[in-house]
Motif scaffolding. Sequence first.
Motif, PDB file in Angstrom:
ATOM      1  N   THR A   1      43.903 -47.559 -96.905  1.00  9.41           N
ATOM      2  CA  THR A   1      44.684 -47.973 -95.738  1.00  9.41           C
ATOM      3  C   THR A   1      43.792 -48.176 -94.517  1.00  9.41           C
ATOM      4  O   THR A   1      44.264 -48.548 -93.455  1.00  9.41           O
ATOM      5  CB  THR A   1      45.800 -46.960 -95.406  1.00  9.41           C
ATOM      6  OG1 THR A   1      45.205 -45.750 -94.961  1.00  9.41           O
ATOM      7  CG2 THR A   1      46.677 -46.694 -96.614  1.00  9.41           C
ATOM      8  N   TYR A   2      42.492 -47.906 -94.658  1.00  6.23           N
ATOM      9  CA  TYR A   2      41.554 -48.176 -93.565  1.00  6.23           C
ATOM     10  C   TYR A   2      40.629 -49.343 -93.897  1.00  6.23           C
ATOM     11  O   TYR A   2      39.657 -49.578 -93.195  1.00  6.23           O
ATOM     12  CB  TYR A   2      40.736 -46.915 -93.237  1.00  6.23           C
ATOM     13  CG  TYR A   2      41.574 -45.868 -92.552  1.00  6.23           C
ATOM     14  CD1 TYR A   2      41.665 -45.840 -91.170  1.00  6.23           C
ATOM     15  CD2 TYR A   2      42.320 -44.964 -93.293  1.00  6.23           C
ATOM     16  CE1 TYR A   2      42.460 -44.904 -90.527  1.00  6.23           C
ATOM     17  CE2 TYR A   2      43.120 -44.025 -92.661  1.00  6.23           C
ATOM     18  CZ  TYR A   2      43.184 -43.998 -91.274  1.00  6.23           C
ATOM     19  OH  TYR A   2      43.973 -43.087 -90.643  1.00  6.23           O
ATOM     20  N   GLU A   3      40.931 -50.030 -94.993  1.00 10.65           N
ATOM     21  CA  GLU A   3      40.067 -51.144 -95.397  1.00 10.65           C
ATOM     22  C   GLU A   3      40.935 -52.368 -95.658  1.00 10.65           C
ATOM     23  O   GLU A   3      41.968 -52.259 -96.327  1.00 10.65           O
ATOM     24  CB  GLU A   3      39.327 -50.774 -96.680  1.00 10.65           C
ATOM     25  CG  GLU A   3      38.213 -49.780 -96.421  1.00 10.65           C
ATOM     26  CD  GLU A   3      37.730 -49.097 -97.696  1.00 10.65           C
ATOM     27  OE1 GLU A   3      38.364 -49.282 -98.759  1.00 10.65           O
ATOM     28  OE2 GLU A   3      36.737 -48.366 -97.606  1.00 10.65           O
ATOM     29  N   HIS A   4      40.493 -53.516 -95.170  1.00 10.91           N
ATOM     30  CA  HIS A   4      41.345 -54.695 -95.324  1.00 10.91           C
ATOM     31  C   HIS A   4      41.306 -55.245 -96.749  1.00 10.91           C
ATOM     32  O   HIS A   4      42.227 -55.924 -97.163  1.00 10.91           O
ATOM     33  CB  HIS A   4      40.995 -55.769 -94.285  1.00 10.91           C
ATOM     34  CG  HIS A   4      39.698 -56.472 -94.508  1.00 10.91           C
ATOM     35  ND1 HIS A   4      39.619 -57.810 -94.790  1.00 10.91           N
ATOM     36  CD2 HIS A   4      38.422 -56.021 -94.504  1.00 10.91           C
ATOM     37  CE1 HIS A   4      38.359 -58.154 -94.923  1.00 10.91           C
ATOM     38  NE2 HIS A   4      37.612 -57.097 -94.754  1.00 10.91           N
TER      39      HIS A   4
ATOM     40  N   HIS B   1      50.662 -44.395 -91.552  1.00 16.81           N
ATOM     41  CA  HIS B   1      49.609 -43.558 -90.968  1.00 16.81           C
ATOM     42  C   HIS B   1      50.178 -42.425 -90.125  1.00 16.81           C
ATOM     43  O   HIS B   1      49.587 -41.355 -90.040  1.00 16.81           O
ATOM     44  CB  HIS B   1      48.667 -44.409 -90.116  1.00 16.81           C
ATOM     45  CG  HIS B   1      47.579 -45.044 -90.912  1.00 16.81           C
ATOM     46  ND1 HIS B   1      46.538 -45.711 -90.335  1.00 16.81           N
ATOM     47  CD2 HIS B   1      47.367 -45.098 -92.243  1.00 16.81           C
ATOM     48  CE1 HIS B   1      45.725 -46.168 -91.282  1.00 16.81           C
ATOM     49  NE2 HIS B   1      46.215 -45.813 -92.447  1.00 16.81           N
TER      50      HIS B   1
ATOM     51  N   ASN C   1      41.893 -52.770 -88.888  1.00 14.94           N
ATOM     52  CA  ASN C   1      41.115 -52.984 -90.115  1.00 14.94           C
ATOM     53  C   ASN C   1      40.487 -54.375 -90.160  1.00 14.94           C
ATOM     54  O   ASN C   1      39.690 -54.662 -91.043  1.00 14.94           O
ATOM     55  CB  ASN C   1      41.984 -52.763 -91.354  1.00 14.94           C
ATOM     56  CG  ASN C   1      42.409 -51.314 -91.495  1.00 14.94           C
ATOM     57  OD1 ASN C   1      41.948 -50.456 -90.743  1.00 14.94           O
ATOM     58  ND2 ASN C   1      43.295 -51.045 -92.436  1.00 14.94           N
TER      59      ASN C   1
END
Lengths: 540, 540
Positions: free
Chosen positions: A318-321, B110, B179
């Motif tokens: 969820t932190y990487e596209h 999140h 992101n």
Amino acid sequence: MSDKETLTLFDTTLRDGAQTHGLNFSLEEKIAVVDILEELGVDYIEGGYPGANPTDTAFFQSPRTTRARFTAFGMTKRAGRSVSNDPGLAAILQSASDSVCFVAKAWDYHVRLALGISLEENLDGIAESVGAALAAGKEALVDCEHFFDGYAADPDFALSCVETAYRAGARWVVLCDTNGGTMPETIETVVRTVCERVPGSHIGIHAHDDTGHAVANSLAAVRAGARQIQGTLNGIGERCGNANLITLIPTLKLKAPYRDMFEVGVTDDALADITVLSRRFDELLNRAPDVHAPYVGAAAFTTKAGIHASAIMKEPETYEHIPPEVVGNRRRVLVSDQAGKSNLLSELARFGIQVDSKDPRLDRLLSDIKEREAEGYAYEAADASFELMARRVLGTVPTFFDVQSFRVMVERRHNAIGDLVTVSEAVVKIDVGGKTVMSVAEGNGPVNALDNALRKDLGPYQDAIADLELLDFKVRILNGSTAATTRVLIESGDSAGHRWFTIGVSPNIVDASFQALTDSITYRLMKQGVTDHGLQVAAE
Amino acid sequence: MSDKETLTLFDTTLRDGAQTHGLNFSLEEKIAVVDILEELGVDYIEGGYPGANPTDTAFFQSPRTTRARFTAFGMTKRAGRSVSNDPGLAAILQSASDSVCFVAKAWDYHVRLALGISLEENLDGIAESVGAALAAGKEALVDCEHFFDGYAADPDFALSCVETAYRAGARWVVLCDTNGGTMPETIETVVRTVCERVPGSHIGIHAHDDTGHAVANSLAAVRAGARQIQGTLNGIGERCGNANLITLIPTLKLKAPYRDMFEVGVTDDALADITVLSRRFDELLNRAPDVHAPYVGAAAFTTKAGIHASAIMKEPETYEHIPPEVVGNRRRVLVSDQAGKSNLLSELARFGIQVDSKDPRLDRLLSDIKEREAEGYAYEAADASFELMARRVLGTVPTFFDVQSFRVMVERRHNAIGDLVTVSEAVVKIDVGGKTVMSVAEGNGPVNALDNALRKDLGPYQDAIADLELLDFKVRILNGSTAATTRVLIESGDSAGHRWFTIGVSPNIVDASFQALTDSITYRLMKQGVTDHGLQVAAE
């Protein structure tokens, strides 16, 4: 195969990319670039301009068996000559190529100014050149140079160049933003208009990055109907470069709406190699890869943020596209002064160091890191020094050797024949394997002399560092003036292709270099599984 | 003033930019970046995150008198605590800043995963934090983190974060593509929807370059109604970087439709300095400027000799998307030495040196420059050394002093009480005013010792260099390894506020430093109008 439309990728690394300031491809390099492009899976490879220079002429002398259509670039026939009496055109038509890409002016002003001919003559040149290529058994493409500036000045003439090329039988007519200054919204509007006159399945886009929009402009044209994109590896090219295929390809394959609309020639396997291919190309050009490049840069999936770190470890996606492995890249969470314990644990795990999160040594290590980073150390750039420091706090690094003292002298003087020369000499005194050893050596400068002296005699460890090589040496002055703190970063390597980075910080540049040098040697000995008695205990 | 709308520029070089891999700003560097930003003319300077690390905390301890609004970044209050009982929030509210920028999560996933709180608690945290900032007399901004991913997952919640911040009194609510994977067309559509709920004059965009669209995404948001752009100098930032203000500013000021729609705080004069400011920032980070950067890169207006060259010479403006001088850059056509000579003449005129274009010394100077630049000299960054070299070829620089020899020694050893210490000592022997003088001095490192020794006794010139100060010292290794060429750049200054840059290049770092040091002293003496007999002949 699928009901997706085909989107064609045309690579011009070897032609427009060759206009990059400071770059000159040799014949061997051109062949190596073709290999990279074939592995990647582009549809067209524009190999150069036969007749324009000896390398390009030679490159087109023997046929290449490429999967991609091998393409020769050149000008349309000169006004006032017949097709059969134009040596420039003949060189292109006789070249060993599948396709021919003609460049034609599409800005009325340039036709009159640069060519000094009538608009009609320009259109005739396009039609006749395309006809000649088809007659020679080649596929024809036409690059409409300055198309968007030409369209702004005289839309009818610009459009008539496109239509003339298409009607004459060109497989592709490519709209070039030659000066690179057109904005995406204009590209989209104009390409839409063009595609009302000529089918988009015959229209290509050629964008430059003068406003940082080469990629956005290429996609804007595709949204408007164009079905061919021209670009280069890593976006090389004249001025600010061409559209970067290494950025465009992952976007086309992974991002909505493109992934759902188009089929491209690049397979998923090739996509997983794109990071390696991009770096191999930089290697070929002997330039440092762009650390921050989209998708393929070493930092493209690297997080430093302290506030995010623990959440990233919980649920990285969820932190990487996109997942980094899809493009052959990898995730890194960095140690920095904003780091917390969870960050540190994951870094240690990466080095194969397992520590319990309640281990008190972890707190000591964390406070050591923060203290040293406040002094100017930057461990994120020096993996090997970081690992050494961690293992030292955890008590698992042997003392291979102990430096008692060193002395470095730099002297500038007139030599025997009256020339001014500068000589650097270093003496080191080390305890190694129970013996004290003194060595002396000269070098190009104080650090080189010190490096030579230090590595001259390491007693029982000498064999283990025989192939150690210093690959790069970087110096940064942290707070201005000659009295300030100096940070030295050293990249080392061995004959097996391993590379590691070490760091030293001191007000004294020689001291800082010395720290980084000894860290590099110690790291190498530790990785070789050498014990402090000089016995090889395990291969890496 | 004009009927254009105002577009606000928010710089986050010192906060999000500080997340760049391998970068750690010192306090002095932060202050130097503020100077660059003030010269540029941005509206907001986000200085960092007080409380997160010692540097940022120190940076916000004393007030800064900036034209731009000086802004502290931090998290909204923690759930389960009252506003008055949150030390993190207190650190931000008590910081010496005009504005506060809170980061708040806008992705439901999140909120639940990373914060482990309810959506309602998240909204309360936003409203209460903004309220607390206003109560503390500060302007409030809210960065909605992961806004676009959050909008895709749960548009209602994402929008309610924006609305809550706006209703609570936030001056700006900033939509962050944290992101970096969102495409321009999505940005445009989503921002349009947001601007139907909250006025665009309160909406900002914060884009990252993970697909090469940070600039395009920023402009897409502006087209959709957003009126604040967040970005960084030279696009530094985590992973692939943030939106590049150095690219965006010229586009906003020069390109349709933006130039006709918006007023930005950057003046035309500041725009004409943007190339210099961009390079000064790289210099500060001690990294090589991107040659291919839009607008400001050394190659941005460079054309390689080829099919265009002669036409470009006829009418350059039709081959350039903007005139290079508008952004302080310059045109280069790599065709002939002729271009070089006219360039050189205009450079010399800048230093007040008039030479006839037929003067044979000009050819010698040109070939000297080319030879030295091939060795690694970069005169662009060293005006004083360039002027000295030119005046030497033209025969107008006196020999103030002549260095016979020098010797520098660096020794590391155990001192009397058993500590390891490193001592640096330098001896110089110079001829000055007909006498030979020997001086010896210690220093923090070899170059500092040499500098101290050289300036200890310059005989009749001693008074003239009394206030000479070394302000900055930069080292770049040109070709890797400790045996490579070293380039040293020194910035010097005097009590009157003059500053000048000198350069030295040598395989030996001490030698290179020595060249730059002696150039600096010679330049100072020349500018003071000192003759080689030590008489003051003219004030500058």
